[in-house]
Design a protein around this motif. Structure first.
Motif, PDB file in Angstrom:
ATOM      1  N   LEU A  52       4.827   6.233 -49.924  1.00  9.50           N
ATOM      2  CA  LEU A  52       4.750   6.904 -48.621  1.00  9.50           C
ATOM      3  C   LEU A  52       5.609   6.174 -47.593  1.00  9.50           C
ATOM      4  CD1 LEU A  52       0.927   7.681 -48.475  1.00  9.50           C
ATOM      5  CD2 LEU A  52       2.781   9.108 -49.360  1.00  9.50           C
ATOM      6  N   SER A  53       5.854   6.821 -46.496  1.00  8.20           N
ATOM      7  CA  SER A  53       6.645   6.240 -45.414  1.00  8.20           C
ATOM      8  C   SER A  53       5.862   6.316 -44.114  1.00  8.20           C
ATOM      9  CB  SER A  53       7.968   6.991 -45.249  1.00  8.20           C
ATOM     10  OG  SER A  53       7.726   8.297 -44.751  1.00  8.20           O
ATOM     11  N   PRO A  54       6.156   5.436 -43.156  1.00  9.75           N
ATOM     12  CA  PRO A  54       5.492   5.527 -41.847  1.00  9.75           C
ATOM     13  C   PRO A  54       5.698   6.875 -41.181  1.00  9.75           C
ATOM     14  CG  PRO A  54       6.587   3.401 -42.080  1.00  9.75           C
ATOM     15  CD  PRO A  54       7.008   4.229 -43.255  1.00  9.75           C
ATOM     16  N   GLU A  55       6.881   7.454 -41.342  1.00  9.09           N
ATOM     17  CA  GLU A  55       7.142   8.754 -40.714  1.00  9.09           C
ATOM     18  C   GLU A  55       6.220   9.831 -41.271  1.00  9.09           C
ATOM     19  OE1 GLU A  55      10.662   6.185 -40.262  1.00  9.09           O
ATOM     20  OE2 GLU A  55       9.412   6.757 -41.955  1.00  9.09           O
ATOM     21  N   HIS A  56       6.027   9.813 -42.596  1.00  6.72           N
ATOM     22  CA  HIS A  56       5.133  10.803 -43.210  1.00  6.72           C
ATOM     23  C   HIS A  56       3.699  10.599 -42.737  1.00  6.72           C
ATOM     24  CE1 HIS A  56       3.205  13.304 -46.231  1.00  6.72           C
ATOM     25  NE2 HIS A  56       2.441  12.292 -46.567  1.00  6.72           N
ATOM     26  N   LEU A  57       3.268   9.351 -42.646  1.00  9.65           N
ATOM     27  CA  LEU A  57       1.899   9.068 -42.207  1.00  9.65           C
ATOM     28  C   LEU A  57       1.687   9.535 -40.770  1.00  9.65           C
ATOM     29  CD1 LEU A  57       1.485   5.505 -43.720  1.00  9.65           C
ATOM     30  CD2 LEU A  57       0.545   7.633 -44.607  1.00  9.65           C
ATOM     31  N   ARG A  58       2.657   9.295 -39.921  1.00  7.53           N
ATOM     32  CA  ARG A  58       2.512   9.727 -38.526  1.00  7.53           C
ATOM     33  C   ARG A  58       2.491  11.248 -38.431  1.00  7.53           C
ATOM     34  NH1 ARG A  58       6.589   5.634 -37.801  1.00  7.53           N
ATOM     35  NH2 ARG A  58       5.623   3.690 -37.115  1.00  7.53           N
ATOM     36  N   ALA A  59       3.305  11.912 -39.236  1.00  7.14           N
ATOM     37  CA  ALA A  59       3.302  13.375 -39.220  1.00  7.14           C
ATOM     38  C   ALA A  59       1.941  13.918 -39.639  1.00  7.14           C
ATOM     39  CB  ALA A  59       4.395  13.905 -40.149  1.00  7.14           C
ATOM     40  N   GLU A  60       1.301  13.287 -40.622  1.00  8.90           N
ATOM     41  CA  GLU A  60      -0.015  13.723 -41.050  1.00  8.90           C
ATOM     42  C   GLU A  60      -1.069  13.460 -39.969  1.00  8.90           C
ATOM     43  OE1 GLU A  60      -1.092  15.280 -44.082  1.00  8.90           O
ATOM     44  OE2 GLU A  60       1.047  15.725 -43.939  1.00  8.90           O
ATOM     45  N   LEU A  61      -0.962  12.316 -39.295  1.00  6.87           N
ATOM     46  CA  LEU A  61      -1.920  12.002 -38.231  1.00  6.87           C
ATOM     47  C   LEU A  61      -1.799  12.977 -37.069  1.00  6.87           C
ATOM     48  CD1 LEU A  61      -1.770   8.092 -38.080  1.00  6.87           C
ATOM     49  CD2 LEU A  61      -3.578   9.515 -39.052  1.00  6.87           C
ATOM     50  N   ARG A  62      -0.586  13.450 -36.802  1.00  3.63           N
ATOM     51  CA  ARG A  62      -0.393  14.372 -35.683  1.00  3.63           C
ATOM     52  C   ARG A  62      -1.112  15.696 -35.888  1.00  3.63           C
ATOM     53  NH1 ARG A  62       4.781  11.886 -35.181  1.00  3.63           N
ATOM     54  NH2 ARG A  62       5.713  13.302 -36.716  1.00  3.63           N
ATOM     55  N   ARG A  63      -1.514  15.996 -37.103  1.00  4.20           N
ATOM     56  CA  ARG A  63      -2.287  17.213 -37.333  1.00  4.20           C
ATOM     57  C   ARG A  63      -3.680  17.114 -36.729  1.00  4.20           C
ATOM     58  NH1 ARG A  63      -2.628  17.841 -43.474  1.00  4.20           N
ATOM     59  NH2 ARG A  63      -3.684  19.782 -42.874  1.00  4.20           N
ATOM     60  N   TRP A  64      -4.160  15.896 -36.516  1.00  4.96           N
ATOM     61  CA  TRP A  64      -5.548  15.690 -36.085  1.00  4.96           C
ATOM     62  C   TRP A  64      -5.675  14.968 -34.756  1.00  4.96           C
ATOM     63  CZ3 TRP A  64      -9.252  18.113 -38.759  1.00  4.96           C
ATOM     64  CH2 TRP A  64      -8.972  18.502 -40.073  1.00  4.96           C
ATOM     65  N   LEU A  65      -4.747  14.069 -34.467  1.00  3.68           N
ATOM     66  CA  LEU A  65      -4.905  13.175 -33.329  1.00  3.68           C
ATOM     67  C   LEU A  65      -3.899  13.486 -32.240  1.00  3.68           C
ATOM     68  CD1 LEU A  65      -5.271   9.805 -35.284  1.00  3.68           C
ATOM     69  CD2 LEU A  65      -7.113  11.267 -34.417  1.00  3.68           C
ATOM     70  N   ASP A  66      -4.256  13.149 -31.007  1.00  2.00           N
ATOM     71  CA  ASP A  66      -3.311  13.240 -29.915  1.00  2.00           C
ATOM     72  C   ASP A  66      -2.152  12.285 -30.199  1.00  2.00           C
ATOM     73  OD1 ASP A  66      -4.302  15.051 -27.814  1.00  2.00           O
ATOM     74  OD2 ASP A  66      -6.070  13.774 -27.888  1.00  2.00           O
ATOM     75  N   PRO A  67      -0.923  12.726 -29.968  1.00  2.00           N
ATOM     76  CA  PRO A  67       0.222  11.875 -30.290  1.00  2.00           C
ATOM     77  C   PRO A  67       0.170  10.489 -29.661  1.00  2.00           C
ATOM     78  CG  PRO A  67       0.952  14.100 -29.818  1.00  2.00           C
ATOM     79  CD  PRO A  67      -0.523  14.058 -29.491  1.00  2.00           C
ATOM     80  N   VAL A  68      -0.415  10.372 -28.473  1.00  2.00           N
ATOM     81  CA  VAL A  68      -0.404   9.095 -27.772  1.00  2.00           C
ATOM     82  C   VAL A  68      -1.211   8.022 -28.499  1.00  2.00           C
ATOM     83  CG1 VAL A  68      -2.421   9.506 -26.297  1.00  2.00           C
ATOM     84  CG2 VAL A  68      -0.563   8.070 -25.464  1.00  2.00           C
ATOM     85  N   VAL A  69      -2.189   8.398 -29.346  1.00  2.00           N
ATOM     86  CA  VAL A  69      -3.032   7.407 -30.011  1.00  2.00           C
ATOM     87  C   VAL A  69      -2.550   7.098 -31.423  1.00  2.00           C
ATOM     88  CG1 VAL A  69      -5.002   8.206 -28.680  1.00  2.00           C
ATOM     89  CG2 VAL A  69      -4.705   9.035 -31.005  1.00  2.00           C
TER      90      VAL A  69
END
Length: 642
Positions: free
Chosen positions: A469-486
């Motif tokens: 996995l890559s950090p970019e992929h992980l952040r993209a997955e988190l953006r489905r659930w979390l506010d981008p700022v956190v």
């Protein structure tokens, strides 16, 4: 002060908490200070027909009430309200209350989370104004052309003070969004108090508050300051929620707004505007996180604006307030003021918080305790918060209770639990960890929070075990659930978390791993593999690992890094020459095939097979799957020394 009287309705709250706003004891405080033609909502000038009057609001409420089923007394379900237009939100809210429903307000507007909440069995209906949701769409009901069939304006019935009106979510220490119900007494007691205390009611000159908010109305802060306060005090609100500084300025200028409701991150963004580009405002509110001193200084210097900060929480409602602006000097010109018989600096005095009216505060061992009419009627009193404070002015100490002291003004020293505010967004560390662990391929994860400067205040950092996995992929997955700022900006993929022998993971260990300088790894990790090939002079096998910090992964490709084919080829060439130096220089490569991408964190084998004096075939194998194959031809003369 509690509001536990079961016969009390919201009509009777104003004489108790805001006498200057009191009207008839049988009249709902909603629109009590509006004439039929008074404005309640407005929009940008470019938006045709955006203004709405109190009479139109009552009519639109009647239209929605007509299609909403009445809530059965024994039905525990709620209506989910998802509306980006603040006027639509207000209509949906008031109509649902008139039909006996409790309204659920989502914790954020991320699509995946909204769908998950809407699918919950506790939700009976979704009222919305978006193409992304199903349910009752407000747009055709409230369209301008609907006025051709006018509805009789609805007289709003006063609501019982103990009736639960909304459910809001906040992040708890477990990482799950925690549900919190708010009664009519809690909401309207606070709205009336805020309106009176901050002078937002209709003035003697007829001036009314015109509120623009950069925070959404489904957050408790936005619900109170940008919807309920204007509705109970004769004011009006903007239908839009501008975020970018240029749009905020355009909205304020075009709508002649005089109140801005915002958060530190949005206020800090106003620095891109030239001095004097914002209009004069009677109040600028900020909440959600402490306002950085440099932001307060910038707003005063550039726009001559002082900011009123409000401290509170979803559970307790508003607690205290302060005005964040450069402190004024004393009459004698000195840099100190007297407080409780002691000299304190002006900077310290400006940092003090003052309790809101009707709020009593105390502390046990530095932990803030709160009692107010904004608390849940069935909750503990005083309410123990997760805030640490230090009192500035001692009123008295109760005899026999040296640790339990009553005070007035205080300093806020942060939180005592695992919940932090990042850019005014409240989030639990455990929730970020849980969302990471839900991502396919993530084996382990840990999150810590560090203090940073500026409007964010804090920043999460993360360690993740996720081969391939890559950090970019992980952040993209988190953006489905979390506010981008956190979402963690600093995220490191590791082979294993730095746990102690007993399995515990300390914050110090997480930060040490995060802060460790990244080495420039130029090669794949390769070592000889014990196997049957060791006794065969024509064969060789190696164990290969792809470091996550392999330099050649950078930019190849962003969001989905893979090992370039040339790196695999170079490793095969180098190991062939190390095993059989007499091969000489590489002449050409034949039958080269890359069968699947090779990502960071993968373990595989390199197998070399010398088929002729000048030819070696290679294959990279992961488990039983071939990753790449090829045939290398050499000159069969000694290779030049590098």
């Amino acid at each position: 002060m509690g509001l536990a009287n079961r016969s009390l309705t919201v009509a009777g709250l104003a004489p108790i908490v805001a006498p200057s706003l009191a009207r008839s004891p049988t009249l709902s405080p909603i629109l009590a200070h509006h004439e039929p033609e008074s404005l309640v909502a407005f929009g940008l000038e470019a938006r045709s027909g955006a203004e709405r009057t109190a009479e139109r609001l009552r009519s639109d409420i009647a239209r929605v009430v007509a299609v909403l089923p009445e809530c059965a007394p024994d039905d525990p379900r709620e209506i989910l309200c998802v509306a980006s237009d603040r006027y639509h939100f207000a209509v949906a809210l008031l109509a649902a209350w008139q039909r006996g429903h409790r309204v659920a307000l989502p914790p954020n507007a991320q699509p995946e989370l909204l769908r998950a909440v809407a699918d919950d069995r506790s939700i009976s209906l979704v009222i919305h104004d978006t193409d992304e949701m199903s349910g009752l769409d407000l747009r055709p009901l409230l369209a301008e052309e609907i006025r051709a069939t006018p509805a009789e304006p609805l007289a709003l019935a006063p609501l019982p003070a103990l009736r639960k009106l909304v459910t809001v979510w906040t992040s708890g220490s477990t990482g799950e969004h925690q549900r919190h119900s708010k009664t009519a007494g809690q909401l309207f007691a606070e709205a009336l108090t805020l309106a009176e205390h901050f002078g937002l009611a209709v003035g003697s000159d007829g001036e009314r508050a015109r509120v623009v908010a950069t925070v959404p109305s489904h957050h408790i802060y936005g619900l109170l300051f940008s919807v309920l306060v204007p509705l109970v005090s004769g004011g009006a609100f903007s239908r839009e929620t501008p975020l970018h500084a240029v749009v905020v300025r355009a909205t304020l200028m075009a709508t002649h707004a005089n109140v801005l409701v915002s958060v530190p991150a949005h206020l800090r963004a106003l620095r891109i505007l030239d001095p004097g580009q914002l209009p004069a405002l009677s109040r600028v509110f900020s909440s959600g996180a402490p306002l950085p001193p440099e932001t307060a200084k910038m707003l005063r210097a550039r726009f001559d604006l002082a900011v009123t900060e409000v401290l509170g929480s979803t559970e307790t409602g508003g607690i205290a307030w302060r005005v964040s602006e450069p402190a004024l000097t004393t009459a004698s010109g000195g840099g100190e003021v007297e407080e409780g018989g002691q000299a304190v600096s002006e900077r310290d005095a400006a940092a003090h918080w003052t309790p809101l009216p009707h709020v009593q505060i105390s502390a046990v061992e530095g932990r803030l305790l709160v009692d107010s009419p904004f608390l849940p009627p069935d909750g503990p009193r005083p309410w123990p918060t997760a805030d640490r404070i230090e009192f500035a002015t001692q009123e008295h100490t109760r005899p026999g209770s040296a640790r339990h002291q009553l005070r007035h003004q205080f300093r806020h020293l942060g939180r005592v639990d695992g919940v932090v505010k990042i850019g005014a967004k409240r989030v639990a560390i455990a929730e970020i960890e849980r969302r990471l662990l839900e991502i396919a391929g993530v084996e382990d994860a840990a999150v810590a929070v560090i203090e940073v400067g500026g409007a964010r205040g804090h920043e999460p950092v993360a360690l993740v075990v996720g081969p391939g996995l890559s950090p970019e992929h992980l952040r993209a997955e988190l953006r489905r659930w979390l506010d981008p700022v956190v979402i963690p900006r600093r995220m490191r993929l590791v082979d294993a978390l730095p746990r102690e022998p007993n399995g515990k993971l300390t914050r110090r260990a997480i930060l040490a791993e995060i802060e460790q300088p990244k080495p420039r790894v130029l090669e794949l990790d390769c070592r000889s593999a014990p196997s049957a090939e060791a006794s065969d002079p024509t064969r060789a096998a190696f164990e290969v690992y792809v470091p996550r910090d392999l330099y050649s992964l950078r930019g190849h490709f962003r969001g989905a890094p893979i090992v370039p084919g040339v790196v695999q080829l170079e490793l095969a060439r180098a190991q062939a020459l190390a095993r059989w130096p007499e091969l000489g220089a590489l002449r050409w490569v034949r039958r080269l095939k890359f069968l699947r991408p090779l990502g960071p964190g993968e373990h595989l084998r390199l197998i070399l097979d010398r088929r002729a004096p000048d030819r070696v075939e290679f294959s990279f194998v992961c488990a039983d799957e071939r990753v790449s194959v090829g045939s290398l031809s050499f000159s069969a003369t000694p290779a030049p020394q590098e």
